[in-house]
Each structure stands twice: as structure tokens, then as C-alpha cells.
Design a protein around this motif. Sequence first.
Motif, short mmCIF file in Angstrom:
data_model
loop_
_atom_site.label_atom_id
_atom_site.label_comp_id
_atom_site.label_asym_id
_atom_site.label_seq_id
_atom_site.Cartn_x
_atom_site.Cartn_y
_atom_site.Cartn_z
N MET A 59 45.21 49.36 2.52
CA MET A 59 44.93 49.18 3.92
C MET A 59 43.48 48.64 4.38
O MET A 59 43.37 48.24 5.38
CB MET A 59 44.88 50.70 4.44
N PHE A 60 42.47 48.88 3.48
CA PHE A 60 41.15 48.54 3.79
C PHE A 60 40.79 47.69 2.50
O PHE A 60 41.16 47.95 1.50
CB PHE A 60 40.24 49.65 3.76
N GLU A 61 40.23 46.44 3.14
CA GLU A 61 39.49 45.70 2.05
C GLU A 61 38.03 45.61 2.01
O GLU A 61 37.62 45.57 3.08
CB GLU A 61 40.06 44.15 2.10
N ILE A 62 37.23 45.51 0.90
CA ILE A 62 36.00 45.70 0.79
C ILE A 62 35.30 44.47 0.29
O ILE A 62 35.66 44.19 -0.78
CB ILE A 62 35.38 46.94 0.12
N ARG A 63 34.37 43.92 1.10
CA ARG A 63 33.78 42.64 0.59
C ARG A 63 32.20 42.69 0.84
O ARG A 63 31.85 43.49 1.68
CB ARG A 63 34.29 41.54 1.40
N GLU A 64 31.65 42.20 -0.01
CA GLU A 64 30.21 42.18 -0.27
C GLU A 64 29.58 41.30 1.04
O GLU A 64 30.45 40.33 1.26
CB GLU A 64 29.41 41.57 -1.44
N SER A 65 28.78 41.69 1.66
CA SER A 65 28.25 40.95 3.01
C SER A 65 27.84 39.60 2.54
O SER A 65 27.03 39.33 1.71
CB SER A 65 27.11 41.61 3.64
N ASP A 66 28.23 38.56 3.41
CA ASP A 66 27.52 37.47 3.14
C ASP A 66 26.25 36.87 3.91
O ASP A 66 25.96 35.72 3.34
CB ASP A 66 28.77 36.13 3.62
N GLY A 67 25.86 38.04 4.39
CA GLY A 67 24.37 37.76 4.89
C GLY A 67 24.12 36.87 6.08
O GLY A 67 23.15 36.41 6.45
#
Length: 327
Positions: A1-9
Motif C-alpha cells: 500500500m505504501f512505498e518508501i523512498r529516500e528523499s532526493d533532496g
Amino acid sequence: MFEIRESDGTSTSYAAMSNILMAVAPNNPVSGDDLANEDLSLGESHPGYRWLTWSGDTPAGFFAGAEETWDRSPGRFRVYAAVDPRWQGQGAGRELWNHCLSALLDKYEVTELACETRSDQERGIRFLQDRGFVLKKSAHESELEVIGYDLTEPLRRRRGLLAQGIEFLSVAELSTDDPAWFEKYHKLRMEFQADMMYPPTPLTLEEHWAEHQSNREFDPSMTLVAVRDGEWMAYTALRQSGADPTLWWTSLTGVGRAHRRLGLASALKTTAIEAVQQRGGSRIRTDNDARNPMFKINQAFGFRLLPDIQNWRRPLRGEADIREVLR
């Protein structure tokens, strides 16, 4: 349901995080630029990491983690997670917390976690308590409405100090004619920071200058100094909110040890109110430990109390602690 991604800044990511914070705490305006400046102020030796959790194409929450810089405690990391109210209660916060905190623990030797909430954020407080966090300290946040504020009496008291040869000038004015202004600023700041309830690690002049160079929030025209015969006696620093230009924050107010109990803090507060009024501002916010003399001074000026800022701590001494914090 949720996808977690590191921020691209990018500015888009920072704006998404500020929107989440505004949805969680609408009375505490913050902009994407504010968050970007916060990361920039960490410096290369204190990296910060942010992750976003997505529901489809919509940012639903974020996590931030950074090594503590205030007192340079090795292994202490400041962490924070926020979930848009539309997705609260669906497991998004727990999933985000466990994923991002696990990544942080895998990469660093973390011995303690620090996390802030406000006293009215019941869901966040329960989340931390369930994971073994203990309340370490609280600070009273307060706000003053400056539109129409009557400065007649404070200005009268300030005139008594002016008669003693004390001037109230901005750093913008002082730095024009005084090449040693930063050394004076540094000496004064280190002196009264050492007397704080929870003092930070002192900085050398070179370290302070490097920090100052990366501080985008420093406003020389709104850093106001009490000075006599070239000696800096006290100062107060204000910064403008990036999300609400009518709101100004008091970053720090302090008085040198040799000049306390002269009324300088109140006179600087008067000067700050006057300056914010001239800038078209409507409010000044600040936070203080209740034992700090500035708390009583702010109350005397009529600052209205807001929910407390709470600092929670969680030591990580072994696998059992890690399992509990990742429950």
C-alpha cells in the motif's frame, strides 16, 4: 500500500515534507526552505537523512534522522516521523519508522535516540512511549501579537539605558565599521550558551565561523545588540518564518555575565518588537525552559503560552532495546 523512498533532496521533496508537517501541526508553519536550511546547517560531519512514504503518487509521510549536533554526543541521533492525517491509523507510521530506523541502525553506531513532540500531540506521544522513550525535558513555547502592541512603557525604560551610553544596534550596522564584529559575537554567544540549562558543546572561533557561513537563517538586520563604547553586552537574534512572513522566531537572547540585571534583555525585547512591527510582522514566537529568566520576561511582555515542546530520549544498549524500538 505504501512505498518508501529516500528523499532526493530537491525542493519538491522538501515542499512535500513541509506540507505533511503543516497538515499534522497547522499552527506551526514550516516551509520546504526551512527544512532544507536545517539539513544544510548539519555540516558534512553530521549527515541528515530523510525518507518519504508514498501512497500512489501522493506523499503520505516522512522520516528524518540526523546525528545530534547540539552537544556533539557520539551515537545520539535525532529522529522524527510524521504522517499526513489522511493516512494515520493505517500502519503507515509504523512501517515508515521501522524501515527508516532500521536503515539508520545498519549504517551507524547509534547509542541513543532523541525525538521531539508537542504536548498536544497525543498520538505521537503514545507512539514514543510504546517504544520505550522517556520524557527528558520540556520547553515552554509562547507567542506575542505585535500589531498594535503598546511600547510606551518599555520604551520609557529603554531610554534610561540609552542615557547610560548603551546603544541598541543591529549587526548589519555594527559590522560596517567594526572588522572584529564576529569575534565579539562569538565571545558573547559562547559565554551565555555556557550558562544555559542544557549547554551545547562550545565552538572554536573557526568552527563558529564555518557554522555561520552555512546559516541561511541569520539575518544581520534582525540580530540586535546592546553595545557601549564598542563592547558587546547582550544580543537577541530573530529569523523570519519561510512559511509565514508575518511570523518571526526568536532564535536566541542572551546577556553577558558582567552586564546582567541591568534590564538589557527587556530592552532588547522592546527593540525586537519595534523591529518586527517596522517589518510588517504580526507575531513573535520563542521557547524557553521555565527556569530561564527570559521565560518570566516574556510573560511580563504578554507572551501567550502554546503547547510545550517535548524532548524524548531512548537509550539503545543492546538487541532487546532495538527490538522494542522497532516493535
